[in-house]
Structure formats: structure tokens, C-alpha cells
Design a protein around this motif. Structure first.
Motif, mmCIF file in Angstrom:
data_model
loop_
_atom_site.group_PDB
_atom_site.id
_atom_site.type_symbol
_atom_site.label_atom_id
_atom_site.label_comp_id
_atom_site.label_asym_id
_atom_site.label_seq_id
_atom_site.Cartn_x
_atom_site.Cartn_y
_atom_site.Cartn_z
ATOM 1 N N VAL A 1 -3.480 23.970 -32.647
ATOM 2 C CA VAL A 1 -3.334 24.199 -31.207
ATOM 3 C C VAL A 1 -4.269 23.278 -30.424
ATOM 4 O O VAL A 1 -3.891 22.700 -29.396
ATOM 5 C CB VAL A 1 -3.619 25.677 -30.880
ATOM 6 N N HIS B 1 -3.181 20.485 -27.705
ATOM 7 C CA HIS B 1 -3.724 20.507 -26.344
ATOM 8 C C HIS B 1 -4.243 19.131 -25.939
ATOM 9 O O HIS B 1 -4.132 18.744 -24.763
ATOM 10 C CB HIS B 1 -4.856 21.531 -26.240
ATOM 11 N N SER B 2 -4.818 18.409 -26.884
ATOM 12 C CA SER B 2 -5.320 17.075 -26.552
ATOM 13 C C SER B 2 -4.172 16.168 -26.103
ATOM 14 O O SER B 2 -4.340 15.354 -25.184
ATOM 15 C CB SER B 2 -6.040 16.466 -27.761
ATOM 16 N N VAL C 1 -1.437 17.159 -24.590
ATOM 17 C CA VAL C 1 -1.056 17.585 -23.236
ATOM 18 C C VAL C 1 -1.972 16.933 -22.205
ATOM 19 O O VAL C 1 -1.515 16.428 -21.170
ATOM 20 C CB VAL C 1 -1.101 19.113 -23.120
ATOM 21 N N THR D 1 -9.593 17.739 -20.877
ATOM 22 C CA THR D 1 -8.871 18.485 -21.911
ATOM 23 C C THR D 1 -8.672 17.642 -23.163
ATOM 24 O O THR D 1 -8.792 18.152 -24.291
ATOM 25 C CB THR D 1 -7.501 18.933 -21.367
ATOM 26 N N SER E 1 -10.582 18.862 -26.436
ATOM 27 C CA SER E 1 -9.743 19.398 -27.503
ATOM 28 C C SER E 1 -9.965 18.647 -28.817
ATOM 29 O O SER E 1 -9.892 19.242 -29.893
ATOM 30 C CB SER E 1 -8.267 19.309 -27.099
ATOM 31 N N ASN F 1 -6.778 25.298 -23.133
ATOM 32 C CA ASN F 1 -5.367 25.564 -22.858
ATOM 33 C C ASN F 1 -5.158 25.808 -21.364
ATOM 34 O O ASN F 1 -4.191 25.314 -20.765
ATOM 35 C CB ASN F 1 -4.926 26.781 -23.670
ATOM 36 N N SER G 1 -5.358 22.473 -19.541
ATOM 37 C CA SER G 1 -4.139 21.671 -19.674
ATOM 38 C C SER G 1 -3.049 22.188 -18.745
ATOM 39 O O SER G 1 -2.247 21.407 -18.211
ATOM 40 C CB SER G 1 -3.656 21.688 -21.128
ATOM 41 N N GLY H 1 -4.249 31.341 -19.870
ATOM 42 C CA GLY H 1 -5.372 30.859 -20.671
ATOM 43 C C GLY H 1 -6.707 31.316 -20.128
ATOM 44 O O GLY H 1 -7.613 31.693 -20.884
#
Length: 347
Positions: free
Chosen positions: A90, A94-95, A97, A141, A145, A224, A227, A254
Motif C-alpha cells: 500500500v 501511495h508513492s 499516486v 506523499t 511513502s 493515504n 494522496s 485516511g
């Protein structure tokens, strides 16, 4: 496709995303929630492609190639990664995104006419603010992440990395970021835009490295949320209702989840958001290895003690039952209930 029809379809996709979050809140409905999320994302993609189709065969080929590459890689990774490694997966997603938010903002800056926000050098200030804020949050983010992934996957030490004067450094970078945002909005400079991105990259690293591995689940939830807000900001820039709804849902859910986790782990919500201000304390006492020390209360210790006692009682009962069964098999005589006796002896 008219704008009204696109808005209605985007709204339906948003409702499906809400139903997905509702389904994922319980193990028995999580599979159904995933299906709702997949349907919502598929509807949003189709609406975007039909409402604003790519110009030319080459553009369609790039879109199809991107969908195939991203979908294929995602499916392969999801099938290969075990459930125990899901947190770091996850974090890695996220990175991406966050990086996507940075790249979309850069595309809007270099080709604003393609997004309907003006011409180069004449982009409205509101659009500049939205793209700069989305890019900054996305950059934080992205690097944050990556650090979370490295710590969870064991490729980086899970101990808090306390830099000298880290709070002053973070405050200085935050002030510099605000100044750069103002300069960018006033001048629309591409150099300043990339300076905003670079400062945000550094801030993302410095905010996460002081947080220990035990608190990474909270960090992932907070990233999260970041993002989601980045996607919402880019959605305002692009005028895309689906991005705004999805980003707001992800950002708010989040943040709420992070707050609940912080309360459950006896952590300060503000400390986690701002990068470990007073989060974990390192044990000294001349030890050869410094490990994170968790702060707790007497109630926490009571819960641990009661849980251990229950486990011991169960083991004693199991052992007693096994001895009783063996005794009956040997001579057939009446044998006392050792499982119950062992349990009473512990009382």
C-alpha cells in the motif's frame, strides 16, 4: 458526451466509491467493497475517455498502452505479494499516486490549453494555486511513502532517525515552501514550480524518518490521506468531478482512520502528521542497541497480563486433557478431570 451526462456518471462513480469504503469496513463485505471500487474506477475511466477522447490514433495507442502496462503490473504484483506484506505494498502504491499528482500538475503548467485553463504565461492564479498545492502534497506523499515502504520491508532501519535540529529544519523548509508557492502564483515560473517540488520531496523524507517502524501503519494511513487531498487539488485544476470526489473521500477517510489509530496506540495525532514530534522515545541506559520504547499505561499492562494468563490456562487445560485421555487408554480406570483440575490450580 455532454457535460451534464459526464457529471452524472462521475457522481455515480463517487457513490460506488462510497459503497466500496463501506464494504471494506468489515471482513465479511470486503470482497463486495472491492468490486464496488473496481466498478467505480472503471466507470470513471470510461467516462473520461468518452467525454474527452484522445486526439488521433497515436494518442489512443498511448492510452491503451498505459492502461495495459499499469493494469498488468498491478495485477501481477497483487497476486505475488503475500497478505503479510500488504502494508508495504500500500505504501509503494501511495508513492505512485503522489508522483502522478506531480506529473499531472507539471503537464497542466506546460500545456494549460490542453486542460482548458488558459495559455502559457496567462494561467489564472486560482489554477496556479491548485496545481502548486497538489504538486507539493503529491511530492511529500511520494518520498514519504518510499521511506515508509523501506522501513516496513526491512530495507531500512525501523528505528527513528533523529536528525540534529530536525524541527527547525522542517519549520524552515515549510516557510520556504510557502514563500515559493506565493512566488509561483505571482510569476508562473517553471523554475519555481520545480523548486516547490524539490523542497516538498525533502520535506517528505524529513517528516517520516523520525518515526519508528511501529508507527508506520499510522503513517501509511496519513500518507493515504495526503494522496487523496493531492488528487482533489489536481481535480479542481482539471475540472474533473470524479477526481474531486475520490480525492475528498480518500483524504477524509485516511485522516479519520489515522486519528482512530493514534488514539488506539496512545499517539498524538498532530505529532504523527508533523513528523514524529514527541512520538517515540529511544531507550538509552548505555545499551548496545537502541530500540523504540512504547509509552503505555497501567491498563495496557493489565490487558497484556490477562491475555497471557488466558493463554496459560488454555495450555494447561489442553495438557490436562491429553494426560486424562492417555490414563484411560492404559487401564480403563476412572481418571480425574485433569483439565479442570489444572485450571483450578491456577486459580
Amino acid at each position: 458526451m455532454s457535460a451534464n451526462v459526464s457529471s452524472i456518471l462521475y457522481l455515480v462513480a463517487g457513490v460506488l466509491f462510497i459503497m466500496a469504503l463501506r464494504g471494506l469496513s468489515h471482513p465479511t463485505t470486503s470482497r463486495q467493497g472491492n468490486l464496488y471500487g473496481m466498478a467505480g474506477m472503471g466507470l470513471a475511466i470510461l467516462t473520461t475517455l468518452v467525454g474527452a477522447p484522445p486526439a488521433g490514433l497515436g494518442a489512443w495507442a498511448l492510452v491503451i498502452l498505459g492502461l495495459a502496462a499499469g493494469g498488468g503490473a498491478g495485477a501481477y504484483i497483487a497476486r505475488q505479494v503475500p497478505m503479510t506484506a500488504m502494508p508495504q505494498l500500500v505504501a509503494a502504491f501511495h508513492s505512485l499516486v503522489g508522483l502522478a499528482a506531480v506529473l499531472v500538475a507539471a503537464a497542466a503548467l506546460y500545456a494549460p490549453q490542453a486542460f482548458g485553463i488558459g495559455q502559457p504565461g496567462h494561467i489564472p492564479g486560482a489554477s496556479l494555486f491548485e496545481m502548486a498545492l497538489g504538486a507539493a502534497i503529491g511530492a511529500v506523499t511520494f518520498t514519504g511513502s518510499i521511506i515508509a515502504f523501506l522501513k516496513l520491508d526491512g530495507r531500512m532501519s525501523g528505528k527513528p532517525i533523529m536528525l540534529p535540529s530536525r524541527h527547525l529544519i522542517n519549520i524552515a523548509l515549510g516557510v520556504l515552501l510557502l514563500v515559493l508557492l506565493v512566488v509561483f502564483i505571482r510569476g508562473e515560473s517553471r523554475v519555481v514550480f520545480w523548486l516547490v517540488v524539490l523542497v516538498s520531496f525533502a520535506l517528505g523524507v524529513l517528516l517520516i524518518v523520525p518515526i519508528g517502524g511501529a508507527d508506520m501503519p499510522v503513517v501509511i494511513s496519513m500518507l493515504n490521506s495526503y494522496s487523496g487531498w493531492a488528487a482533489a487539488g489536481i481535480g479542481f485544476t482539471l475540472g474533473n468531478l470524479a477526481l474531486i470526489i475520490t480525492g475528498a473521500l480518500v483524504g477524509s477517510s485516511g485522516a479519520i482512520l489515522s486519528y482512530i489509530m493514534c488514539k488506539g496506540m496512545n499517539r498524538s495525532f498532530i505529532s504523527v502528521i508533523l513528523g514524529g514530534f514527541g512520538g517515540e522515545t529511544a531507550g538509552l541506559a548505555g545499551a548496545a542497541e537502541t530500540r523504540p520504547v512504547k509509552q503505555g499505561s497501567a491498563d495496557d499492562a493489565a490487558v497484556v497480563r490477562d491475555g497471557g494468563r488466558g493463554l496459560d490456562d488454555r495450555r494447561a487445560a489442553d495438557n490436562g486433557g491429553a494426560l486424562q485421555h492417555r490414563g484411560r487408554a492404559l487401564d480403563g480406570d476412572a481418571v480425574p478431570d485433569l483439565a479442570h483440575t489444572g485450571s483450578l490450580a491456577r486459580e
